[in-house]
Design a protein around this motif. Structure first.
Motif, PDB file in Angstrom:
ATOM      1  N   LEU A  94       0.873  -1.169   0.000  1.00  0.00           N
ATOM      2  CA  LEU A  94       0.000   0.000   0.000  1.00  0.00           C
ATOM      3  C   LEU A  94       0.911   1.220   0.000  1.00  0.00           C
ATOM      4  CD1 LEU A  94      -2.717   1.499   0.390  1.00  0.00           C
ATOM      5  CD2 LEU A  94      -2.390   1.204   2.849  1.00  0.00           C
ATOM      6  N   ALA A  95       0.679   2.156  -0.896  1.00  0.00           N
ATOM      7  CA  ALA A  95       1.485   3.377  -0.980  1.00  0.00           C
ATOM      8  C   ALA A  95       0.617   4.570  -0.589  1.00  0.00           C
ATOM      9  CB  ALA A  95       2.015   3.553  -2.404  1.00  0.00           C
ATOM     10  N   ARG A  96       1.139   5.361   0.335  1.00  0.00           N
ATOM     11  CA  ARG A  96       0.439   6.578   0.758  1.00  0.00           C
ATOM     12  C   ARG A  96       1.395   7.753   0.653  1.00  0.00           C
ATOM     13  NH1 ARG A  96      -3.568   5.517   5.683  1.00  0.00           N
ATOM     14  NH2 ARG A  96      -3.763   7.725   5.332  1.00  0.00           N
ATOM     15  N   ARG A  97       0.897   8.821   0.055  1.00  0.00           N
ATOM     16  CA  ARG A  97       1.715  10.023  -0.104  1.00  0.00           C
ATOM     17  C   ARG A  97       1.981  10.638   1.264  1.00  0.00           C
ATOM     18  NH1 ARG A  97       1.916  13.099  -5.059  1.00  0.00           N
ATOM     19  NH2 ARG A  97       0.105  11.899  -5.652  1.00  0.00           N
ATOM     20  N   LEU A  98       3.226  10.998   1.500  1.00  0.00           N
ATOM     21  CA  LEU A  98       3.629  11.595   2.763  1.00  0.00           C
ATOM     22  C   LEU A  98       3.091  13.019   2.835  1.00  0.00           C
ATOM     23  CD1 LEU A  98       5.296  11.157   5.318  1.00  0.00           C
ATOM     24  CD2 LEU A  98       7.271  12.029   4.080  1.00  0.00           C
ATOM     25  N   ASP A  99       2.379  13.328   3.902  1.00  0.00           N
ATOM     26  CA  ASP A  99       1.810  14.654   4.093  1.00  0.00           C
ATOM     27  C   ASP A  99       2.829  15.533   4.820  1.00  0.00           C
ATOM     28  OD1 ASP A  99       0.226  16.867   4.398  1.00  0.00           O
ATOM     29  OD2 ASP A  99      -1.057  15.986   5.937  1.00  0.00           O
ATOM     30  N   LEU A 100       3.349  16.521   4.116  1.00  0.00           N
ATOM     31  CA  LEU A 100       4.351  17.417   4.699  1.00  0.00           C
ATOM     32  C   LEU A 100       3.740  18.797   4.954  1.00  0.00           C
ATOM     33  CD1 LEU A 100       7.475  16.439   2.566  1.00  0.00           C
ATOM     34  CD2 LEU A 100       6.945  15.779   4.907  1.00  0.00           C
ATOM     35  N   LYS A 101       2.702  18.839   5.751  1.00  0.00           N
ATOM     36  CA  LYS A 101       2.075  20.090   6.199  1.00  0.00           C
ATOM     37  C   LYS A 101       1.778  21.062   5.058  1.00  0.00           C
ATOM     38  CE  LYS A 101       2.466  18.767  10.453  1.00  0.00           C
ATOM     39  NZ  LYS A 101       1.465  17.903  10.921  1.00  0.00           N
ATOM     40  N   GLY A 102       0.930  20.626   4.136  1.00  0.00           N
ATOM     41  CA  GLY A 102       0.470  21.500   3.070  1.00  0.00           C
ATOM     42  C   GLY A 102       1.363  21.553   1.844  1.00  0.00           C
ATOM     43  N   LYS A 103       2.531  20.956   1.904  1.00  0.00           N
ATOM     44  CA  LYS A 103       3.416  20.941   0.739  1.00  0.00           C
ATOM     45  C   LYS A 103       3.015  19.783  -0.163  1.00  0.00           C
ATOM     46  CE  LYS A 103       7.302  22.855   3.229  1.00  0.00           C
ATOM     47  NZ  LYS A 103       8.631  22.614   3.742  1.00  0.00           N
ATOM     48  N   ASN A 104       3.141  19.981  -1.452  1.00  0.00           N
ATOM     49  CA  ASN A 104       2.844  18.916  -2.403  1.00  0.00           C
ATOM     50  C   ASN A 104       4.037  17.966  -2.442  1.00  0.00           C
ATOM     51  OD1 ASN A 104       1.733  17.335  -4.347  1.00  0.00           O
ATOM     52  ND2 ASN A 104       1.974  18.806  -6.007  1.00  0.00           N
ATOM     53  N   SER A 105       3.950  16.899  -1.678  1.00  0.00           N
ATOM     54  CA  SER A 105       5.070  15.976  -1.513  1.00  0.00           C
ATOM     55  C   SER A 105       5.074  14.896  -2.589  1.00  0.00           C
ATOM     56  CB  SER A 105       4.972  15.316  -0.135  1.00  0.00           C
ATOM     57  OG  SER A 105       5.919  14.295  -0.025  1.00  0.00           O
ATOM     58  N   GLN A 106       6.268  14.515  -2.994  1.00  0.00           N
ATOM     59  CA  GLN A 106       6.445  13.399  -3.907  1.00  0.00           C
ATOM     60  C   GLN A 106       7.012  12.193  -3.168  1.00  0.00           C
ATOM     61  OE1 GLN A 106       5.316  13.567  -7.125  1.00  0.00           O
ATOM     62  NE2 GLN A 106       4.549  15.534  -6.442  1.00  0.00           N
ATOM     63  N   GLU A 107       7.027  12.261  -1.844  1.00  0.00           N
ATOM     64  CA  GLU A 107       7.516  11.165  -1.021  1.00  0.00           C
ATOM     65  C   GLU A 107       6.360  10.241  -0.661  1.00  0.00           C
ATOM     66  OE1 GLU A 107      10.771  10.647  -0.174  1.00  0.00           O
ATOM     67  OE2 GLU A 107      11.197  12.342  -1.489  1.00  0.00           O
ATOM     68  N   TRP A 108       6.644   8.945  -0.609  1.00  0.00           N
ATOM     69  CA  TRP A 108       5.614   7.955  -0.327  1.00  0.00           C
ATOM     70  C   TRP A 108       6.041   7.079   0.846  1.00  0.00           C
ATOM     71  CZ3 TRP A 108       1.143   7.544  -3.350  1.00  0.00           C
ATOM     72  CH2 TRP A 108       1.118   8.375  -4.476  1.00  0.00           C
ATOM     73  N   ILE A 109       5.069   6.644   1.621  1.00  0.00           N
ATOM     74  CA  ILE A 109       5.287   5.640   2.655  1.00  0.00           C
ATOM     75  C   ILE A 109       4.703   4.341   2.115  1.00  0.00           C
ATOM     76  CG2 ILE A 109       4.782   4.923   5.014  1.00  0.00           C
ATOM     77  CD1 ILE A 109       4.444   7.848   5.735  1.00  0.00           C
ATOM     78  N   LEU A 110       5.462   3.269   2.193  1.00  0.00           N
ATOM     79  CA  LEU A 110       5.009   1.975   1.679  1.00  0.00           C
ATOM     80  C   LEU A 110       4.720   1.030   2.855  1.00  0.00           C
ATOM     81  CD1 LEU A 110       7.556   1.553  -1.231  1.00  0.00           C
ATOM     82  CD2 LEU A 110       5.208   2.400  -1.357  1.00  0.00           C
ATOM     83  N   TYR A 111       3.573   0.369   2.802  1.00  0.00           N
ATOM     84  CA  TYR A 111       3.155  -0.584   3.832  1.00  0.00           C
ATOM     85  C   TYR A 111       3.005  -1.952   3.175  1.00  0.00           C
ATOM     86  CZ  TYR A 111       1.878   3.669   6.362  1.00  0.00           C
ATOM     87  OH  TYR A 111       1.894   4.900   6.973  1.00  0.00           O
ATOM     88  N   PRO A 112       3.829  -2.920   3.542  1.00  0.00           N
ATOM     89  CA  PRO A 112       3.718  -4.257   2.941  1.00  0.00           C
ATOM     90  C   PRO A 112       2.353  -4.888   3.250  1.00  0.00           C
ATOM     91  CG  PRO A 112       5.736  -4.066   4.240  1.00  0.00           C
ATOM     92  CD  PRO A 112       4.919  -2.847   4.505  1.00  0.00           C
ATOM     93  N   LEU A 113       1.827  -5.582   2.267  1.00  0.00           N
ATOM     94  CA  LEU A 113       0.553  -6.304   2.417  1.00  0.00           C
ATOM     95  C   LEU A 113       0.839  -7.794   2.501  1.00  0.00           C
ATOM     96  CD1 LEU A 113      -1.425  -4.301  -0.251  1.00  0.00           C
ATOM     97  CD2 LEU A 113      -1.731  -4.169   2.225  1.00  0.00           C
ATOM     98  N   PRO A 114      -0.040  -8.554   3.147  1.00  0.00           N
ATOM     99  CA  PRO A 114       0.154 -10.005   3.199  1.00  0.00           C
ATOM    100  C   PRO A 114       0.195 -10.597   1.795  1.00  0.00           C
ATOM    101  CG  PRO A 114      -1.655  -9.333   4.633  1.00  0.00           C
ATOM    102  CD  PRO A 114      -1.261  -8.132   3.830  1.00  0.00           C
ATOM    103  N   ILE A 115       1.027 -11.610   1.632  1.00  0.00           N
ATOM    104  CA  ILE A 115       1.124 -12.270   0.324  1.00  0.00           C
ATOM    105  C   ILE A 115      -0.146 -13.073   0.091  1.00  0.00           C
ATOM    106  CG2 ILE A 115       2.373 -14.048  -0.983  1.00  0.00           C
ATOM    107  CD1 ILE A 115       4.913 -13.069   0.355  1.00  0.00           C
ATOM    108  N   ASP A 116      -0.695 -12.916  -1.097  1.00  0.00           N
ATOM    109  CA  ASP A 116      -1.922 -13.611  -1.468  1.00  0.00           C
ATOM    110  C   ASP A 116      -1.581 -15.040  -1.855  1.00  0.00           C
ATOM    111  OD1 ASP A 116      -4.622 -13.827  -1.972  1.00  0.00           O
ATOM    112  OD2 ASP A 116      -4.436 -13.165  -4.045  1.00  0.00           O
ATOM    113  N   LYS A 117      -2.250 -15.981  -1.214  1.00  0.00           N
ATOM    114  CA  LYS A 117      -1.968 -17.393  -1.500  1.00  0.00           C
ATOM    115  C   LYS A 117      -3.059 -18.026  -2.303  1.00  0.00           C
ATOM    116  CE  LYS A 117       0.853 -17.812   2.536  1.00  0.00           C
ATOM    117  NZ  LYS A 117       1.209 -18.436   3.724  1.00  0.00           N
TER     118      LYS A 117
END
Length: 117
Positions: A94-117
């Motif tokens: 899951l990718a979520r854009r980093l919120d830098l207090k009103g600045k238009n950020s190009q940084e992302w936080i990535l959250y691993p998801l469970p592997i689909d079996k």
């Protein structure tokens, strides 16, 4: 060519996004009760590849039914979701854009998801 995540991956990503949003609202709203919502009836209305530099994301827009843990209240909820495929093409994040207090950020936080079996 980009793979398509399974429906289970999309549901896991949405559940994580709901949980992260819930956690971010706890402090400012003084809300400390844990809610365990269920996601039902996923409806994807738009899907496209989103590229930022050398990073590739899949963007999804749609809605789902959010059933609260009391089982009585259900809400049609819109969503926007960004996913990034793992390097070995066996997992998703899951990718979520980093919120830098009103600045238009190009940084992302990535959250691993469970592997689909």
């Amino acid at each position: 060519m980009h793979a398509n995540p399974s429906n289970n991956i999309l549901l896991d990503a949405l559940a994580l996004q709901v949980q992260l949003t819930q956690n971010s609202l706890k402090g400012p709203l003084g809300f400390d009760r844990e809610i365990s919502p269920r996601i039902r009836h996923l409806n994807i209305q738009e899907k496209k590849v989103f590229e930022l530099g050398d990073k590739h994301f899949l963007f999804f827009r749609g809605n789902f039914d959010l059933l609260l843990s009391d089982g009585q209240n259900e809400f049609k909820t819109p969503f926007e979701l960004y996913l990034q495929e793992g390097e070995q093409k066996q997992s998703w994040k899951l990718a979520r854009r980093l919120d830098l207090k009103g600045k238009n950020s190009q940084e992302w936080i990535l959250y691993p998801l469970p592997i689909d079996k």
